[in-house]
Design a protein around this motif. Structure first.
Motif, PDB file in Angstrom:
ATOM      1  N   SER A  69      -7.513  19.285   6.054  1.00  0.00           N
ATOM      2  CA  SER A  69      -8.721  19.394   5.233  1.00  0.00           C
ATOM      3  C   SER A  69      -9.735  20.384   5.802  1.00  0.00           C
ATOM      4  O   SER A  69     -10.712  20.705   5.142  1.00  0.00           O
ATOM      5  N   LEU A  70      -9.491  20.895   7.015  1.00  0.00           N
ATOM      6  CA  LEU A  70     -10.375  21.900   7.611  1.00  0.00           C
ATOM      7  C   LEU A  70      -9.718  23.273   7.688  1.00  0.00           C
ATOM      8  O   LEU A  70     -10.286  24.192   8.263  1.00  0.00           O
ATOM      9  N   ILE A  71      -8.545  23.409   7.098  1.00  0.00           N
ATOM     10  CA  ILE A  71      -7.757  24.635   7.286  1.00  0.00           C
ATOM     11  C   ILE A  71      -8.324  25.849   6.568  1.00  0.00           C
ATOM     12  O   ILE A  71      -7.900  26.973   6.839  1.00  0.00           O
ATOM     13  N   TYR A  72      -9.296  25.645   5.675  1.00  0.00           N
ATOM     14  CA  TYR A  72      -9.859  26.769   4.924  1.00  0.00           C
ATOM     15  C   TYR A  72     -11.184  27.255   5.513  1.00  0.00           C
ATOM     16  O   TYR A  72     -11.807  28.160   4.945  1.00  0.00           O
ATOM     17  N   TYR A  73     -11.624  26.682   6.620  1.00  0.00           N
ATOM     18  CA  TYR A  73     -12.961  26.955   7.134  1.00  0.00           C
ATOM     19  C   TYR A  73     -12.944  27.887   8.340  1.00  0.00           C
ATOM     20  O   TYR A  73     -12.030  27.879   9.151  1.00  0.00           O
ATOM     21  N   GLU A  74     -14.029  28.680   8.464  1.00  0.00           N
ATOM     22  CA  GLU A  74     -14.213  29.563   9.611  1.00  0.00           C
ATOM     23  C   GLU A  74     -14.497  28.738  10.866  1.00  0.00           C
ATOM     24  O   GLU A  74     -14.875  27.565  10.787  1.00  0.00           O
ATOM     25  N   ALA A  75     -14.343  29.370  12.032  1.00  0.00           N
ATOM     26  CA  ALA A  75     -14.540  28.663  13.293  1.00  0.00           C
ATOM     27  C   ALA A  75     -15.942  28.092  13.415  1.00  0.00           C
ATOM     28  O   ALA A  75     -16.130  26.951  13.860  1.00  0.00           O
ATOM     29  N   HIS A  76     -16.956  28.856  13.012  1.00  0.00           N
ATOM     30  CA  HIS A  76     -18.327  28.346  13.142  1.00  0.00           C
ATOM     31  C   HIS A  76     -18.573  27.163  12.220  1.00  0.00           C
ATOM     32  O   HIS A  76     -19.357  26.264  12.546  1.00  0.00           O
ATOM     33  N   ASP A  77     -17.890  27.138  11.066  1.00  0.00           N
ATOM     34  CA  ASP A  77     -18.012  25.984  10.176  1.00  0.00           C
ATOM     35  C   ASP A  77     -17.397  24.741  10.816  1.00  0.00           C
ATOM     36  O   ASP A  77     -17.956  23.647  10.741  1.00  0.00           O
TER      37      ASP A  77
END
Length: 227
Positions: A132-140
Motif C-alpha cells: 500500500s506504500l509502493i506508489y509513494y516517494e521516499a519523503h512521503d
C-alpha cells in the motif's frame, strides 16, 4: 503532504475505476494467467513473511491493516486473536473484504474506507501495510512513518519495490507516459534512503530490511520500522 494527497487520490481512482475486478480475482482461488499465478504466489509468500514478524498470539492487541485490499491479511490477523482495524482507500475493495470475512471474526474486525493515517482510528500495537506504500516517494514514506510512530507500540511492517535494474528500467519507461494515461507506478526504493527520509521526517525508531520476495513479475521487499 500535498504530493501524498495527490498520489492517494490517483490510487483510489485507479482501484475503484479499473482494478477492482482484477484484484478480486487475483486474491481469490479463481483461475488466472500464468503471469498472475506468479504474482499471486509472491503475494502469498510476502504475507507469510510479514506475519512472521508479529507474535503468533495477538490476543488483546490492536493491529492496523493499512491497505487491507480484499482482506486476506485481515483474516490471518483475526485468526491470531487480534483486534483489527482494516482500512483501504478503495471502498469497493473494503466491501469485498467485508463479504469474505468469516462470521467468527466479525467482532474482531472494524472496516473503514479512507486514509490509513486518519488519527481518529487511535493507537495500535502493530501496523501492517502490504503493497500500500509502493506508489509513494521516499519523503512521503518518511512522513507516513513519522505520523504513525507515536501511535504504534511495537512495529510498522510494510513493503516497497526494491531498486533493482529491472524495476528501475520499468519505472523509467513509465515516466514517459502522461500521468493521466497510466495507472499509478511503483517507485523503487533503497533501504538506506528510506531510513534517511524517516529520520528527516522526525520518525522515532529503527528501520531494517526483512526479506525480498521475487516471484515472476512480483518483486517486493518487506521492511520493519520498530518504534
Amino acid at each position: 503532504m500535498a504530493q501524498y494527497d495527490d498520489t492517494l487520490t490517483r490510487v483510489e481512482d485507479y482501484f475503484d475505476r479499473t482494478a477492482t475486478k482484477t484484484w478480486e480475482r487475483l486474491t481469490s482461488d479463481a483461475p488466472v494467467s500464468k503471469i498472475r499465478e506468479t504474482v499471486r504466489a509472491g503475494r502469498d509468500r510476502m504475507r507469510e513473511v510479514m506475519l512472521s514478524q508479529l507474535p503468533a498470539d495477538l490476543t488483546g492487541q490492536r493491529v492496523l491493516d493499512a491497505g487491507c485490499g480484499a482482506g486476506q491479511m485481515t483474516i490471518e490477523l483475526a485468526r491470531r486473536g487480534a483486534q483489527v482495524t482494516a482500512v483501504d482507500i478503495s471502498p469497493s475493495l473494503v466491501e469485498i473484504a467485508q463479504k469474505r470475512l468469516p462470521r467468527d471474526y466479525t467482532d474482531q474486525v472494524e472496516f473503514a474506507a479512507g486514509d490509513m493515517l486518519c488519527e481518529t482510528r487511535g493507537t495500535f500495537d502493530h501496523v501492517l501495510a502490504m503493497d500500500s506504500l509502493i506508489y509513494y516517494e521516499a519523503h512521503d514514506i518518511g512522513d507516513i512513518l513519522a505520523k504513525l510512530s507515536p501511535r504504534v507500540g511495537s512495529s510498522v511492517v510494510f513493503t516497497v519495490a526494491p531498486r533493482t535494474p529491472f524495476l528501475m528500467t520499468f519505472w523509467g519507461l513509465g515516466k514517459l507516459f502522461p500521468r493521466s494515461d497510466r495507472s499509478p507506478t511503483m517507485i523503487p526504493h533503497a533501504p538506506a534512503r528510506l531510513a534517511r527520509a524517516a529520520t528527516t521526517a522526525g520518525a522515532t525508531g529503527t528501520l531494517r530490511e526483512v526479506e525480498r520476495i521475487t516471484s515472476g513479475f512480483y518483486i517486493s521487499t518487506a521492511m520493519e520500522f520498530a518504534t
